[in-house]
Design an enzyme around this catalytic site. Structure first.
Site, short mmCIF file in Angstrom:
data_model
loop_
_atom_site.label_atom_id
_atom_site.label_comp_id
_atom_site.label_asym_id
_atom_site.label_seq_id
_atom_site.Cartn_x
_atom_site.Cartn_y
_atom_site.Cartn_z
CG HIS A 11 31.27 21.64 12.94
ND1 HIS A 11 32.35 20.82 12.67
CD2 HIS A 11 31.60 22.86 12.43
CE1 HIS A 11 33.27 21.51 12.03
NE2 HIS A 11 32.84 22.74 11.86
N GLY A 57 36.48 27.83 8.29
CA GLY A 57 36.05 27.80 6.90
C GLY A 57 36.53 26.57 6.15
CG ASP A 102 32.27 17.43 13.14
OD1 ASP A 102 31.15 17.68 12.67
OD2 ASP A 102 33.20 18.26 13.16
CB SER A 139 34.59 23.00 9.13
OG SER A 139 35.22 23.53 10.27
#
Length: 562
Positions: free
Chosen positions: A357, A511, A406, A513
């Protein structure tokens, strides 16, 4: 290089640390920090150092005399003193103790193979057992290649572990710079002077279980395997070959046994070169070549420092504690310069894992930059490594609504087959075995440069870490996450501590991720999850959600193939 191999001489410390003569003293000024200097006296053979006005006893070589010495303006001034046998045992390993007749100073005469003030140093120890808590050998090089600092150095006076502690002898510390493990860390370490300060770093001391392996650690000084071919395919000459007469490193070297040399032709590194090597004959000419010995994996090993500062959502951390953490920056079409985008995870020299993502804007690869070895998000680190991106791969079945699948891979750009260079602040994390199943509520760690809390307008200026526990699958469901879709490709982890609404619960946040969720497995930090999504940050009984890495091992390997 060949001339250097002929000229170098490796000397093992085979006698007591106090066996010196006045001609062996070096009068030196030691740099302290980045500003001041301090006059000391240093023993050339043993590396024992003495501060201004400090006194000590020493035997005189080839004599029964003992001298009393003191350090005066960088020069040792000595004279003979009468001695007697010590009234109580003070020397280890069979050492003979003598005490000055008129004051309490003593000196130990050590048997062969031992050295140190109390004969506590085992000069024949070439590796460490278990964690190395009992290691008393003479290895003095950190993993970065830096030389260890003497534990008695005044620069370490305020450090928690130094040779001035009352229990220094018991911990193996003293007037030397050899690697030790006084705090029961995972392996021996020492203090080194780097980037203008003294900091701790793991040593390259080999574990005893590593010596006979088919790969080498560090520079291979402790390699004792049986590889005998060079990188060109040539066969190594036996170290006892008559052709090698006149060479320094042969089976006839006085230290041959300790250096691993003998009546064989196996690759060795007796002179501390970059990797194992051997002598070969090429076109009837005697030369040497590096060997075709693989380097052992050091994934998941680190120099962990206990965080000192607690902040909202976690703890400030140093990059050496999370050397696989990457920071990904992007150039946006509508704004100048680079902006922090997401976290990433170093899984091999040229490959970074992250979250799919993070790349929904479909950046061109040349708009992305990956930085490794950085503690502060936007402040360059002195040992950081910066890379452009060759390409990136987002999972084809990534669902930007549910965040299923993801996961993304970034290939770093390099002119050679290697990209990231291993150091104390840059190292790969271990990928998990396919069948890894950790117990419910296992404590794990995450790291990243994300926000301290959900409503904060800013990312953290410094790397943070958080400690969370793995939730059982029965607690990682849609009903526990406000009916958000939870698939089998996801796992949950959160801070399970009790507390009221103001409790500072650890969690990932915006942030973070793409960053790592790692757990200890077989003594190494192993990647089990990629930070993906969550409901707010640090809410009680609400876990964060992570991409389950074991479900993607084949995908990772398939996409990393050339």
């Amino acid at each position: 290089m060949d001339a250097m191999k002929r000229g170098l001489c490796c000397v093992l410390l085979l006698c007591g640390a106090v066996f010196v003569s006045p001609s062996q003293e070096i009068h030196a000024r030691f740099r302290r920090g980045a500003r001041s200097y301090q006059v000391i006296c240093r023993d050339e053979k043993t590396q024992m150092i003495y501060q201004q006005h400090q006194s000590w006893l020493r035997p005189v070589l080839r004599s029964n005399r003992v001298e009393y010495c003191w350090c005066n303006s960088g020069r040792a001034q000595c004279h003979s003193v009468p001695v007697k046998s010590c009234s109580e045992p003070r020397c280890f390993n069979g050492g003979t103790c003598q005490q000055a007749l008129y004051f309490s100073d003593f000196v130990c005469q050590c048997p062969e193979g031992f050295a140190g003030k109390c004969c506590e140093i085992d000069t024949r120890a070439t590796c460490y057992e278990d964690q190395g808590i009992s290691y008393r050998g003479t290895w003095s090089t950190a993993e970065s290649g830096a030389e260890c600092t003497n534990w008695n150095s005044s620069a370490l006076a305020q450090k928690p572990y130094s040779g001035r502690r009352p229990d220094a002898i018991r911990l193996g510390l003293g007037n030397h710079n050899y690697c030790r493990n006084p705090d029961r860390d995972s392996k021996p370490w020492c203090y080194v002077f780097k980037a203008g300060k003294y900091s701790s770093e793991f040593c390259s001391t080999p574990a005893c279980s590593e010596g006979n392996s088919d790969c080498y650690f560090g520079n291979g000084s402790a390699y004792r395997g049986t590889h005998s071919l060079t990188e060109s395919g040539a066969s190594c000459l036996p170290w006892n070959s008559m052709i090698l007469i006149g060479k320094v490193y042969t089976a006839q070297n006085p230290s041959a046994q300790a250096l691993g040399l003998g009546k064989h032709n196996y690759c060795r590194n007796p002179d501390g070169d970059a990797k194992p090597w051997c002598h070969v004959l090429k076109n009837r000419r005697l030369t040497w070549e590096y060997c075709d010995v693989p380097s052992c994996s050091t994934c998941g090993l680190r120099q962990y420092s206990q965080p000192q500062f607690r902040i909202k959502g976690g703890l400030f951390a140093d990059i050496a504690s999370h050397p696989w953490q990457a920071a990904i920056f992007a150039k946006h079409r509508r704004s100048p310069g680079e902006r922090f985008l997401c976290g990433g995870i170093l899984i091999s020299s040229c490959w970074i894992l992250s979250a799919a993502h993070c790349f929904q804007e479909r950046f061109p690869p040349h708009h992305l930059t990956v930085i490794l070895g950085r503690t502060y998000r936007v402040v360059p680190g002195e040992e950081e490594q910066k890379f452009e991106v060759e390409k990136y791969i987002v999972h084809k079945e990534f669902d930007d609504d549910t965040y299923d699948n993801d996961i993304a891979l970034l290939q770093l750009k390099s002119d050679s087959s290697r990209c990231a260079q291993e150091s104390s602040v840059v190292r790969t994390v271990c990928l998990p075995p396919a069948d890894l199943q950790l117990p419910d509520w296992t404590e794990c760690e995450l790291s990243g440069y994300g926000k301290h809390e959900a409503l904060s307008p800013f990312y953290s200026e410094r790397l943070k870490e958080a400690h969370v526990r793995l939730y059982p699958s029965s607690r990682c469901t849609s009903q526990h996450l406000l009916n958000r879709t939870v698939t089998d490709n996801m796992l949950c982890a959160g801070d399970t501590r009790s507390g009221g609404p103001q409790a500072n619960l650890h969690d990932a946040c915006q942030g973070d991720s793409g960053g790592p969720l790692v757990c200890l497995n077989d003594g190494r930090m192993t990647l089990v999850g990629i930070i993906s999504w969550g409901l707010g940050c640090g809410q009680k009984d609400v876990p964060g959600v992570y991409t389950k890495v074991t479900n993607y091992l084949d995908w990772i390997r398939d996409n990393m193939r050339p």
